[in-house]
Design a protein around this motif. Sequence first.
Motif, PDB file in Angstrom:
ATOM      1  N   TYR A  71      31.077  43.430  43.726  1.00 31.94           N
ATOM      2  CA  TYR A  71      29.760  42.890  44.043  1.00 31.94           C
ATOM      3  C   TYR A  71      29.797  41.686  44.981  1.00 31.94           C
ATOM      4  N   GLY A  72      30.958  41.176  45.312  1.00 30.89           N
ATOM      5  CA  GLY A  72      31.052  39.929  46.060  1.00 30.89           C
ATOM      6  C   GLY A  72      30.576  40.017  47.495  1.00 30.89           C
ATOM      7  N   LEU A  73      30.105  38.871  48.006  1.00 37.52           N
ATOM      8  CA  LEU A  73      29.888  38.731  49.442  1.00 37.52           C
ATOM      9  C   LEU A  73      31.223  38.649  50.175  1.00 37.52           C
ATOM     10  N   TYR A  74      32.242  38.193  49.435  1.00 39.26           N
ATOM     11  CA  TYR A  74      33.612  38.134  49.950  1.00 39.26           C
ATOM     12  C   TYR A  74      34.489  39.004  49.055  1.00 39.26           C
ATOM     13  N   ASP A  75      35.522  39.598  49.644  1.00 33.69           N
ATOM     14  CA  ASP A  75      36.424  40.407  48.826  1.00 33.69           C
ATOM     15  C   ASP A  75      37.351  39.504  48.018  1.00 33.69           C
ATOM     16  N   ALA A  76      38.220  40.103  47.238  1.00 35.51           N
ATOM     17  CA  ALA A  76      39.087  39.328  46.338  1.00 35.51           C
ATOM     18  C   ALA A  76      40.070  38.445  47.089  1.00 35.51           C
TER      19      ALA A  76
END
Length: 206
Positions: A71-76
Amino acid sequence: MAYYTAANKEMYATEVGYHNLVSADKGTTQKAIGIYLPRAIMEGFSMGVARTYLYELFDEDNGAANSESYYGLYDASRNPKPSANAIKQLTSTIIDTNASAATFTTEKLDFAISAGTNPLKYVLMQKSGGHFWLAVWRDVSIYDYPSNADITLSPLKVSATLTFNSSSRQIIVYADLVSPTTLATTAAGRSFSVNICPEITLIEIW
């Protein structure tokens, strides 16, 4: 419902977001999320939502097969997804940092925008310095959930006519929030042709 049960309270939208595990239920491609998420913010604002909280900033480590991990705007690895770039461009463009931003009285703008039979949605805003900002987009789906695939629109852009009824205006068009392009300032006029696509196009008006 919120309006009728607490009409004197501001409405907040919490945990607004999409996940990009396309193999899971309601999975959406990063490309589509980059278009849908800014539109969701504008849709809420047009309905009186004072604040929209996005879910979430970074992808979580809940397992590769768990949609909650995406769900992030940024990946892990903290790399921005298209949605992060789009939200950054949207908020940094329309932010009003003047001291009077929260207290000034907005004005009315007598205008119309139409693309013929092609449906559009728009939100009109104004900054304390006096300039208006029009967020406008094609009201079309760009992702097909049954097939888990982006929709290829033809044509992608449609020509819209922006008309000012009471006085001549000048505009600047800011196209494509993900890879922003600033078009040239127009001469003063009362009618302009603007290409509109599914992504939000921002138009500065004065």
